[in-house]
Design a protein around this motif. Structure first.
Motif: not given
Length: 219
Positions: A70-74, A195-199, A203-210
Motif C-alpha cells: 500500500y504506497p500511501p503508508i510508504m 500530511s501523508l494520509m487521511d482516514g 481504512a484501506k490499509f487496515i483492509n489490506i492488513l486484514q
C-alpha cells in the motif's frame, strides 16, 4: 539520518493531489492522528498454533507485507517534502529478561520461513545488548522504518504515543494488543502523519492488513 535516503524516490510535489493537504498539516505541533480497531486474528492465530509458529513473528511479517502492498503508508517526509519508500523495515519493541525493552530491527523477507529465522536471530541479539546498542545507533531515526509495539497484557480500545519535538519523518506507528482467544480478535492502534494520509487511507490499509492476516497460510 543521512540526507540521501536509500531506496526512496521523491514525489512530484507540484502535481501531487495531496500538495495542499501536506502543507496544511506538516507544521502542526502534533500532526499524527490515531485510529484503534479490532483485527480478526482467527485464521492467522489458528494457523500459527497448528504449525507451532510464532504468532508475534507472523503478525509482524504480515504488517511488513501489508505496508509494501500500500504506497500511501510508504510515504515519508524528507527535507519538508514527500518521498516514497521502496522498502521498509520494522523497528519492534521487545522485552529483555529484566522486563526493560529493546529495539529489534526486522527486514522484510521473501517468505515467512526466512523471516522467522531472521527475526529469531535479531531478537536474541537485541535482548542481549543495552538499549543504546550499535544497532540502535545505526538504525533508529532512519526514515525507512515502521514502528511496532506490542502490549499482549492489554485489550485496549485507545492508545496514545510519546512524541518528541524532533524533526518528523512521518513514520507510521503500530501497537498490537492482547489476543482475545474466545473471539480471536486483537486490538491495533495505528498512528499516521496527517500530511501523508487521511482516514480513508488508514481504512484501506487496515483492509489490506486484514486480508494479509486471513491469507497468511497462502504465502
Amino acid at each position: 539520518m543521512s540526507s540521501s535516503p536509500v531506496s526512496m524516490q521523491p514525489i512530484d510535489f507540484d502535481s501531487w493531489p495531496r500538495k495542499q493537504h501536506f502543507e496544511l498539516f506538516k507544521h502542526f505541533s502534533q500532526p499524527y492522528f490515531n485510529v484503534c480497531v479490532q483485527l480478526n486474528a482467527k485464521a492467522l492465530y489458528n494457523y500459527c498454533k497448528a504449525h507451532q509458529l510464532s504468532f508475534f513473528q507472523a503478525y509482524t511479517y504480515a504488517t511488513l507485507k501489508a505496508c509494501h502492498a500500500y504506497p500511501p503508508i510508504m510515504l515519508r517526509i524528507i527535507n519538508d517534502k514527500p518521498w516514497l519508500l521502496s522498502n521498509t523495515r520494522a523497528s519492534v519493541v521487545e522485552l529483555a529478561a529484566d522486563d526493560s525493552f529493546r529495539f529489534s530491527y526486522f527486514s522484510d523477507k521473501a517468505n515467512f520461513t526466512e523471516f522467522a529465522v531472521h527475526a529469531s536471530a535479531v531478537s536474541f541479539n537485541a535482548k542481549s545488548q543495552p538499549l543504546f546498542s550499535d544497532a540502535f545507533a545505526q538504525t533508529e531515526g532512519q526514515a525507512d522504518l515502521i514502528h511496532i509495539s506490542v502490549l499482549p497484557w492489554l485489550n485496549f480500545s485507545a492508545f496514545s504515543h510519546a512524541f518528541s519535538e524532533g524533526k518528523c519523518l512521518g513514520i507510521p506507528k503500530f501497537v498490537f494488543g492482547q489476543l482475545n482467544k474466545q473471539q480471536q480478535t486483537m486490538p491495533l492502534a495505528i498512528d499516521v502523519h496527517h500530511s501523508l494520509m487521511d482516514g480513508l487511507h488508514v481504512a484501506k490499509f487496515i483492509n489490506i492488513l486484514q486480508d494479509t492476516f486471513d491469507n497468511f497460510c497462502k504465502d
